[in-house]
Design a protein around this motif. Structure first.
Motif, PDB file in Angstrom:
ATOM      1  N   GLU A   1      -6.661   0.379   0.327  1.00 41.78           N
ATOM      2  CA  GLU A   1      -7.278   1.270  -0.295  1.00 41.78           C
ATOM      3  C   GLU A   1      -6.088   2.358   0.490  1.00 41.78           C
ATOM      4  O   GLU A   1      -6.743   3.902  -0.044  1.00 41.78           O
ATOM      5  CB  GLU A   1      -8.156   1.766   1.091  1.00 41.78           C
ATOM      6  CG  GLU A   1      -9.551   0.944   0.331  1.00 41.78           C
ATOM      7  CD  GLU A   1     -10.897   1.006   0.982  1.00 41.78           C
ATOM      8  OE1 GLU A   1     -12.294   0.927   0.336  1.00 41.78           O
ATOM      9  OE2 GLU A   1     -10.868   0.780   2.160  1.00 41.78           O
ATOM     10  N   LEU A   2      -5.142   2.521   0.581  1.00 43.21           N
ATOM     11  CA  LEU A   2      -3.972   3.630   1.708  1.00 43.21           C
ATOM     12  C   LEU A   2      -2.899   3.009   1.603  1.00 43.21           C
ATOM     13  O   LEU A   2      -2.305   2.449   1.843  1.00 43.21           O
ATOM     14  CB  LEU A   2      -4.316   3.473   2.850  1.00 43.21           C
ATOM     15  CG  LEU A   2      -3.070   4.891   3.659  1.00 43.21           C
ATOM     16  CD1 LEU A   2      -3.854   4.974   5.438  1.00 43.21           C
ATOM     17  CD2 LEU A   2      -2.080   4.997   3.848  1.00 43.21           C
TER      18      LEU A   2
ATOM     19  N   ALA B   1      -5.235   8.052   0.317  1.00 42.21           N
ATOM     20  CA  ALA B   1      -6.371   6.890   0.027  1.00 42.21           C
ATOM     21  C   ALA B   1      -7.576   6.911  -1.165  1.00 42.21           C
ATOM     22  O   ALA B   1      -7.601   8.406  -1.522  1.00 42.21           O
ATOM     23  CB  ALA B   1      -6.443   7.117   1.082  1.00 42.21           C
ATOM     24  N   PHE B   2      -8.173   6.247  -0.947  1.00 37.25           N
ATOM     25  CA  PHE B   2      -8.541   5.826  -2.247  1.00 37.25           C
ATOM     26  C   PHE B   2      -9.560   4.528  -2.426  1.00 37.25           C
ATOM     27  O   PHE B   2      -9.331   3.620  -1.438  1.00 37.25           O
ATOM     28  CB  PHE B   2      -8.113   5.967  -3.485  1.00 37.25           C
ATOM     29  CG  PHE B   2      -7.151   4.586  -3.758  1.00 37.25           C
ATOM     30  CD1 PHE B   2      -6.696   3.804  -3.421  1.00 37.25           C
ATOM     31  CD2 PHE B   2      -5.958   5.440  -3.324  1.00 37.25           C
ATOM     32  CE1 PHE B   2      -5.242   2.987  -2.944  1.00 37.25           C
ATOM     33  CE2 PHE B   2      -4.014   5.210  -3.357  1.00 37.25           C
ATOM     34  CZ  PHE B   2      -4.927   3.868  -3.012  1.00 37.25           C
ATOM     35  N   HIS B   3     -10.836   4.407  -3.201  1.00 37.23           N
ATOM     36  CA  HIS B   3     -11.132   3.236  -3.028  1.00 37.23           C
ATOM     37  C   HIS B   3     -10.839   2.437  -3.812  1.00 37.23           C
ATOM     38  O   HIS B   3     -10.210   2.312  -5.230  1.00 37.23           O
ATOM     39  CB  HIS B   3     -12.577   4.217  -4.254  1.00 37.23           C
ATOM     40  CG  HIS B   3     -13.394   3.715  -2.718  1.00 37.23           C
ATOM     41  ND1 HIS B   3     -15.037   3.605  -2.513  1.00 37.23           N
ATOM     42  CD2 HIS B   3     -14.502   5.592  -2.733  1.00 37.23           C
ATOM     43  CE1 HIS B   3     -15.807   4.505  -1.851  1.00 37.23           C
ATOM     44  NE2 HIS B   3     -14.855   5.958  -2.134  1.00 37.23           N
ATOM     45  N   HIS B   4     -10.567   1.456  -3.242  1.00 34.03           N
ATOM     46  CA  HIS B   4      -9.604   0.421  -4.384  1.00 34.03           C
ATOM     47  C   HIS B   4     -10.070  -0.094  -5.522  1.00 34.03           C
ATOM     48  O   HIS B   4      -9.096   0.219  -6.229  1.00 34.03           O
ATOM     49  CB  HIS B   4      -9.415  -1.150  -3.075  1.00 34.03           C
ATOM     50  CG  HIS B   4      -8.904  -2.004  -3.533  1.00 34.03           C
ATOM     51  ND1 HIS B   4      -7.718  -2.938  -3.657  1.00 34.03           N
ATOM     52  CD2 HIS B   4      -8.969  -3.511  -4.533  1.00 34.03           C
ATOM     53  CE1 HIS B   4      -7.353  -3.873  -3.684  1.00 34.03           C
ATOM     54  NE2 HIS B   4      -8.236  -3.826  -4.468  1.00 34.03           N
ATOM     55  N   GLY B   5     -11.201  -0.065  -5.511  1.00 34.97           N
ATOM     56  CA  GLY B   5     -11.253  -0.765  -6.850  1.00 34.97           C
ATOM     57  C   GLY B   5     -10.994   0.133  -7.847  1.00 34.97           C
ATOM     58  O   GLY B   5     -10.530  -0.379  -9.195  1.00 34.97           O
TER      59      GLY B   5
ATOM     60  N   LEU C   1      -9.381   4.354  10.730  1.00 29.89           N
ATOM     61  CA  LEU C   1     -10.508   5.220   9.608  1.00 29.89           C
ATOM     62  C   LEU C   1      -8.926   7.118   8.477  1.00 29.89           C
ATOM     63  O   LEU C   1      -7.871   7.473   9.160  1.00 29.89           O
ATOM     64  CB  LEU C   1     -11.282   6.523  10.872  1.00 29.89           C
ATOM     65  CG  LEU C   1     -11.472   5.802  11.737  1.00 29.89           C
ATOM     66  CD1 LEU C   1     -11.469   5.975  13.001  1.00 29.89           C
ATOM     67  CD2 LEU C   1     -13.152   6.167  11.531  1.00 29.89           C
ATOM     68  N   TYR C   2     -10.155   6.386   7.529  1.00 31.76           N
ATOM     69  CA  TYR C   2      -8.903   7.384   7.337  1.00 31.76           C
ATOM     70  C   TYR C   2      -9.948   7.548   5.991  1.00 31.76           C
ATOM     71  O   TYR C   2     -10.925   7.062   5.214  1.00 31.76           O
ATOM     72  CB  TYR C   2      -7.758   7.043   6.483  1.00 31.76           C
ATOM     73  CG  TYR C   2      -7.729   5.397   5.618  1.00 31.76           C
ATOM     74  CD1 TYR C   2      -8.133   4.692   4.134  1.00 31.76           C
ATOM     75  CD2 TYR C   2      -7.443   4.397   6.391  1.00 31.76           C
ATOM     76  CE1 TYR C   2      -8.561   4.199   3.848  1.00 31.76           C
ATOM     77  CE2 TYR C   2      -7.331   2.888   6.344  1.00 31.76           C
ATOM     78  CZ  TYR C   2      -8.044   3.002   4.611  1.00 31.76           C
ATOM     79  OH  TYR C   2      -8.196   1.406   4.325  1.00 31.76           O
TER      80      TYR C   2
END
Length: 387
Positions: A56-57, A107-111, A226-227
């Motif tokens: 996610e990052l 950084a984002f939601h993996h999906g 955390l991110y």
């Protein structure tokens, strides 16, 4: 996404980070025979959006590699948050570590990121998506070469079993690879797992430094990362050493929460009551050189199926994308993927060309984990010898 026949120029097992980047990279390389478009089969068990707590990052180097592949637009339209460095928190004190020269990660939601990568890959010329489960690699009797895969398609009434053939099969099925041992044979090593990341999503929290990842050092436990991964969502990953405690929630409440910044503690308590804790092993797997007698011909491991490091630094996707940039650039010089002698030379060049970045990130991840986890550097010295 149905295929026209069962013969391809390239098969890729796994439609995740490495698999999608590889499919797009191979589809867009300029070969010696530009009139011949590669036919690439991208096989994934399910093309539905995945839900995971890792991947996610993306560090600035990974963003740059993604742009080199022509896939930089996959970071747009997915509510990705900019990342401009880190803040290390220890006993209330903060250390600011910005990225140099104003560089920026995401950084984002993996999906959401995976779905953007898949859409990009499947839109590339010659790439065909195959929604199926690969059950085995195909080898002829007595041969040391992979000729394709056996797979099972999930239909509404019955399962359809079939074979798909190609001179090159890339195995990109991730950290829990089903085919790692089959490709590497005698050179196979099991990943080493020293800890787990336990993850949850915090709602509408303010991190110590905006647009920066936070590493909180916890006495008697591993670090906490955390991110921000969306407008309202912040990922928390809590490193818990193996073996995991029987009551994870109580362990976090008693040992971890009191060590975190006070502004974050209420959101963590709400998350613990709202959602099920997720976990992923933090594994190390050194990259074994491929293409020689120690691995099967016709099959190549890429991504986490081949090389892993502790995810504390968020460098895994950077390594994967950089690997694909180098590999696809080298493969553009190969006129015939059937010629394993030439392909094996490419794999040798790839193994050593990726070392400066790959080994640096791998070693740094273990060294920082040992430092932040207050274990000393004995483990790091071991891993350096493996790299």
């Amino acid at each position: 996404m149905a295929t026209r026949s069962n013969t391809f120029d390239v098969l890729i097992v796994g439609g995740g980070i490495a698999g999608c980047a590889l499919a797009y990279g191979l589809a867009t390389i300029t070969s010696k025979a530009p009139s011949k478009q590669l036919r690439i089969g991208l096989i994934e068990r399910s093309f539905a959006e995945p839900d995971r707590i890792v991947g996610e990052l993306l560090q600035p180097g990974g963003c740059n590699a993604l742009r080199k592949l022509g896939m930089g637009d996959c970071l747009e339209g997915i509510d990705a948050a900019p990342v401009r460095g880190y803040c290390v928190v220890n006993e209330g004190k903060q250390v600011h570590i910005p990225y140099p020269n104003g560089q920026e990660g995401r950084a984002f939601h993996h999906g959401k990121f995976i779905m953007a990568l898949r859409e990009k890959a499947l839109s590339a010329p010659g790439v065909e998506g195959i929604e199926a489960t690969v059950t085995s690699l195909l080898t002829a009797d007595g041969e040391h070469r992979v000729h394709g895969v056996s797979l099972t398609r999930k239909n509404s009434e019955t399962d359809t079993k079939e074979n798909a053939y190609a001179p090159l099969t890339f195995v990109a099925d991730g950290c829990f690879s089903n085919f790692r041992a089959q490709v590497l044979e005698e050179a196979f090593e099991k990943p080493v797992t020293r800890s787990y990341f336990v993850g949850a999503i915090l709602k509408d929290v303010k991190l110590p430094i905006d647009k920066h990842g936070t590493v909180a050092l916890v006495r008697g436990s591993g670090p906490v990362l955390l991110y921000q991964i969306g407008e309202h969502d912040t990922r928390i990953l809590i490193d818990v050493k193996a073996p995991l405690p029987s009551d994870l929630k109580q362990f976090i409440l008693d040992r971890v929460m009191p060590e975190l910044p006070e502004d974050i503690q209420p959101a963590l308590g709400e998350a613990l009551n709202r959602e099920r804790l997720r976990r992923m092993p933090n594994s190390f797997l050194p990259p074994i050189e491929q293409g020689g007698e120690q691995s099967k011909e016709g099959a190549i491991l890429v991504g986490d199926s081949w090389n892993m490091r502790h995810p504390l630094t968020g460098g895994g996707m950077t390594v994967a994308f950089n690997d694909i940039v180098i590999l696809t650039d080298l493969l553009r010089t190969v006129p015939n993927f059937e010629d394993w002698t030439v392909v094996s030379q490419i794999l040798h060049a790839w193994h050593w060309s990726r070392k400066p970045l790959g080994s640096t990130i791998n070693i740094l991840s273990i060294a920082l984990y040992d430092l932040f986890g207050a274990e000393g550097l004995s483990h790091s010295l071991y891993y350096i010898t493996q790299e």
